[in-house]
Scaffold this motif. Structure first.
Motif, PDB file in Angstrom:
ATOM      1  N   GLU A 124       0.822  -1.210   0.000  1.00  0.00           N
ATOM      2  CA  GLU A 124       0.000   0.000   0.000  1.00  0.00           C
ATOM      3  C   GLU A 124       0.855   1.260   0.000  1.00  0.00           C
ATOM      4  O   GLU A 124       0.551   2.240  -0.690  1.00  0.00           O
ATOM      5  CB  GLU A 124      -0.931   0.003   1.218  1.00  0.00           C
ATOM      6  N   GLY A 125       1.935   1.243   0.771  1.00  0.00           N
ATOM      7  CA  GLY A 125       2.819   2.409   0.782  1.00  0.00           C
ATOM      8  C   GLY A 125       3.426   2.683  -0.578  1.00  0.00           C
ATOM      9  O   GLY A 125       3.592   3.843  -0.976  1.00  0.00           O
ATOM     10  N   SER A 126       3.776   1.610  -1.321  1.00  0.00           N
ATOM     11  CA  SER A 126       4.361   1.785  -2.642  1.00  0.00           C
ATOM     12  C   SER A 126       3.316   2.238  -3.666  1.00  0.00           C
ATOM     13  O   SER A 126       3.605   3.081  -4.515  1.00  0.00           O
ATOM     14  CB  SER A 126       5.011   0.481  -3.097  1.00  0.00           C
ATOM     15  N   LEU A 127       2.094   1.683  -3.572  1.00  0.00           N
ATOM     16  CA  LEU A 127       1.071   1.988  -4.573  1.00  0.00           C
ATOM     17  C   LEU A 127       0.436   3.356  -4.360  1.00  0.00           C
ATOM     18  O   LEU A 127       0.110   4.043  -5.326  1.00  0.00           O
ATOM     19  CB  LEU A 127      -0.013   0.909  -4.554  1.00  0.00           C
ATOM     20  N   PHE A 128       0.263   3.764  -3.103  1.00  0.00           N
ATOM     21  CA  PHE A 128      -0.483   4.997  -2.817  1.00  0.00           C
ATOM     22  C   PHE A 128       0.339   6.066  -2.111  1.00  0.00           C
ATOM     23  O   PHE A 128      -0.185   7.139  -1.807  1.00  0.00           O
ATOM     24  CB  PHE A 128      -1.712   4.663  -1.951  1.00  0.00           C
ATOM     25  N   GLY A 129       1.602   5.771  -1.825  1.00  0.00           N
ATOM     26  CA  GLY A 129       2.439   6.771  -1.166  1.00  0.00           C
ATOM     27  C   GLY A 129       2.125   6.938   0.304  1.00  0.00           C
ATOM     28  O   GLY A 129       2.524   7.930   0.918  1.00  0.00           O
ATOM     29  N   GLY A 130       1.429   6.019   0.896  1.00  0.00           N
ATOM     30  CA  GLY A 130       1.072   6.084   2.313  1.00  0.00           C
ATOM     31  C   GLY A 130       0.192   4.913   2.675  1.00  0.00           C
ATOM     32  O   GLY A 130      -0.227   4.120   1.826  1.00  0.00           O
ATOM     33  N   VAL A 131      -0.093   4.801   3.963  1.00  0.00           N
ATOM     34  CA  VAL A 131      -0.893   3.673   4.459  1.00  0.00           C
ATOM     35  C   VAL A 131      -2.153   4.175   5.150  1.00  0.00           C
ATOM     36  O   VAL A 131      -2.607   3.595   6.138  1.00  0.00           O
ATOM     37  CB  VAL A 131      -0.050   2.802   5.422  1.00  0.00           C
ATOM     38  N   GLU A 132      -2.742   5.261   4.607  1.00  0.00           N
ATOM     39  CA  GLU A 132      -3.925   5.841   5.230  1.00  0.00           C
ATOM     40  C   GLU A 132      -5.114   4.871   5.173  1.00  0.00           C
ATOM     41  O   GLU A 132      -5.865   4.740   6.148  1.00  0.00           O
ATOM     42  CB  GLU A 132      -4.290   7.157   4.536  1.00  0.00           C
ATOM     43  N   GLN A 133      -5.289   4.186   4.046  1.00  0.00           N
ATOM     44  CA  GLN A 133      -6.404   3.238   3.941  1.00  0.00           C
ATOM     45  C   GLN A 133      -6.242   2.102   4.946  1.00  0.00           C
ATOM     46  O   GLN A 133      -7.201   1.698   5.605  1.00  0.00           O
ATOM     47  CB  GLN A 133      -6.496   2.686   2.515  1.00  0.00           C
ATOM     48  N   ARG A 134      -5.034   1.606   5.065  1.00  0.00           N
ATOM     49  CA  ARG A 134      -4.770   0.522   6.016  1.00  0.00           C
ATOM     50  C   ARG A 134      -5.041   0.987   7.441  1.00  0.00           C
ATOM     51  O   ARG A 134      -5.610   0.248   8.256  1.00  0.00           O
ATOM     52  CB  ARG A 134      -3.326   0.054   5.864  1.00  0.00           C
ATOM     53  N   ARG A 135      -4.661   2.215   7.748  1.00  0.00           N
ATOM     54  CA  ARG A 135      -4.884   2.746   9.093  1.00  0.00           C
ATOM     55  C   ARG A 135      -6.376   2.847   9.395  1.00  0.00           C
ATOM     56  O   ARG A 135      -6.829   2.523  10.502  1.00  0.00           O
ATOM     57  CB  ARG A 135      -4.217   4.111   9.229  1.00  0.00           C
ATOM     58  N   GLN A 136      -7.163   3.282   8.423  1.00  0.00           N
ATOM     59  CA  GLN A 136      -8.606   3.376   8.632  1.00  0.00           C
ATOM     60  C   GLN A 136      -9.220   2.001   8.857  1.00  0.00           C
ATOM     61  O   GLN A 136     -10.087   1.832   9.725  1.00  0.00           O
ATOM     62  CB  GLN A 136      -9.261   4.047   7.423  1.00  0.00           C
ATOM     63  N   VAL A 137      -8.766   1.019   8.076  1.00  0.00           N
ATOM     64  CA  VAL A 137      -9.307  -0.331   8.226  1.00  0.00           C
ATOM     65  C   VAL A 137      -8.966  -0.892   9.603  1.00  0.00           C
ATOM     66  O   VAL A 137      -9.813  -1.508  10.271  1.00  0.00           O
ATOM     67  CB  VAL A 137      -8.773  -1.251   7.113  1.00  0.00           C
ATOM     68  N   MET A 138      -7.754  -0.661  10.063  1.00  0.00           N
ATOM     69  CA  MET A 138      -7.350  -1.161  11.377  1.00  0.00           C
ATOM     70  C   MET A 138      -8.089  -0.444  12.501  1.00  0.00           C
ATOM     71  O   MET A 138      -8.274  -1.011  13.584  1.00  0.00           O
ATOM     72  CB  MET A 138      -5.835  -1.010  11.547  1.00  0.00           C
TER      73      MET A 138
END
Length: 463
Positions: A353-367
């Protein structure tokens, strides 16, 4: 006697003289008398003014009744119309209360069919009240009668009904497209499939377009086709993001395919989408054999199998027409929401996710227990819903379908496998083995088989 009369007349004369020359105590003079007369005149004027106002109001009321068409001893047509309208309003409110009571009664015990009927009744009565309100405003009964009802309020019920019809149309189009894809795949199989579909399946497939009455193997096959479509779409989206992020696709494919690095994947770059789809399906189907995908330690399917099957099929019917993003916007922590979160974290790991979107904001929201409203996550939810519906349907069937995986290097069997790459003439040439499995297969209770999708390679590469 004469003297007595004289004496009395003298007394009267003296008293009269005294009254004229001296004011008696408590008696006012001429000016005071004038003041009392003024107050009396003011009171008379006030009474007269009040009588004039009452008379003026009565004249106005008489004029209004004449303008409205009221007879001398009758009731105006407008009043009768208003009374009729208010009667309809009270009837509609009573109907709403009755429908809502039925809706509450359908929750305990839980009855999805009664809930659906009661919900439709409540909506219909509320729309009826909306039409009565619009009629009230258009005919000028209310205080705001001089102003026309806003156009938005007038068309709001029709817009809501139109949106419902659009959603139903989209669901029907998806099901028709799935059936067409299934028809094409069945035609391509030809005589390779041993068990032909009986004629009764046409009726069962046709019932899929409406509300399914009961779980059937044919219904399971249809939703397996929908899952294939969703997995292809998500895998293609993920591959395009990898290319946009300038990933080494060949290295990525080698890391996905077990035993990669032997050069088998370097000769045909077109197979990259199949490798990515294989990775996605492997993560999505993990735990499919468990009743909750190992999210919970429930044993309901073993302790109360009949109740569990009914609950699974009821959830399937309720969810099949829902937008997964809208559902999770209301119930983010429901069982499907936890399933979607678990699968997203498994498929899209942190570095990806960090490579594809430049961050892990989506992952953080899911968690954190929420679900992002992004295009990528929406595409993933389409896949997650397809897997979840197939899982519910599998546990609603008796007997439940058994799914199987094809291992790398296995010989190709057309009865149980389907090549994702089309060959000339529709026949797979000899000497090919399974390079990797793209999606699992299923054995159904009626004896039919949903073939596993595999990517074939020459035997030298497959071993």
């Amino acid at each position: 006697m004469a003297n007595k009369v004289t004496h009395i007349s003298d007394l009267i004369h003296r008293v009269a003289s005294s009254c004229l020359t001296h004011h008696l105590p408590g008696v006012h003079g001429l000016e005071s008398g004038n003041d009392v007369d003024g107050e009396i005149e003011e009171e008379e004027d006030a009474v007269q003014k009040e009588e004039e106002e009452v008379e003026e109001e009565e004249n106005e009321l008489r004029i209004w009744e004449e303008e409205k068409g009221a007879g001398p001893g009758g009731v105006s047509e407008r009043v009768r119309e208003m009374e009729s309208l208010m009667g309809e309003v009270f009837d509609a409110v009573s109907a709403v209360k009755r429908a809502y009571a039925c809706l509450q009664g359908a929750h305990r015990p839980w009855d999805t069919d009664k809930m659906r009927v009661a919900d439709a009744a409540v909506v219909a009565e509320l729309r009826r009240l909306g039409r009565l309100r619009d009629h009230f405003r258009r005919n000028g009964f209310g205080a705001s009668a001089t102003a026309a009802a806003p156009l938005r309020e007038v068309v709001a019920p029709y817009e809501a009904a139109l949106e419902d019809l659009k959603k139903d149309l989209k669901a029907k189009e998806a099901e028709v497209e799935s059936l067409q894809e299934k028809l094409r795949s069945t035609t391509l199989r030809g005589s390779g499939r041993k068990n032909r579909l009986p004629s009764s399946r046409k009726v069962a497939c046709a019932s899929i377009l409406g509300a399914p009455a009961m779980p059937t193997p044919e219904l399971f096959e249809t939703y397996m086709e929908q899952l294939k479509s969703a997995s292809k779409s998500f895998a293609g989206h993920l591959l395009s993001l990898m290319r946009s992020a300038r990933w080494d696709i060949a290295a990525t494919v080698r890391s996905i395919v077990e035993g990669g690095g032997d050069g088998a994947t370097d000769h045909n770059p077109r197979h990259s989408k199949h490798a990515v789809e294989s990775y996605v399906n492997r993560k999505a189907f993990h735990g499919f054999e468990n009743e909750t995908f190992y999210i919970e330690g429930s044993l309901t399917s073993l302790l109360r199998p009949a109740d569990f099957r009914r609950d699974c099929f009821a959830q399937f019917k309720d969810m099949r027409g829902m937008d997964p993003a809208e559902l999770l916007g209301v119930l983010p922590a429901c069982q499907f929401g936890r399933f979607a979160a678990k699968k997203y974290l498994a498929i899209v790991h942190q570095k990806m996710e960090g490579s594809l979107f430049g961050g892990v904001e989506q992952r953080r929201q899911v968690m954190d227990g929420t679900h992002p409203r992004t295009g990528f996550y929406g595409e993933f939810l389409r896949l997650a819903k397809a897997v979840w519906l197939l899982h519910l349907l599998a546990f609603a069937l008796v007997p439940a379908p058994s799914h199987f995986e094809v291992s790398r290097g296995a010989d190709f069997h057309p009865a149980y496998m389907e090549s994702v790459v089309r060959f000339a003439g529709g026949r797979v040439p000899p000497g090919l083995v399974v390079g990797f499995s793209v999606s699992p297969g299923f054995k159904l209770g009626n004896g039919s088989v949903i073939r596993a999708r595999v990517y074939l390679v020459p035997r030298a590469h497959g071993m």
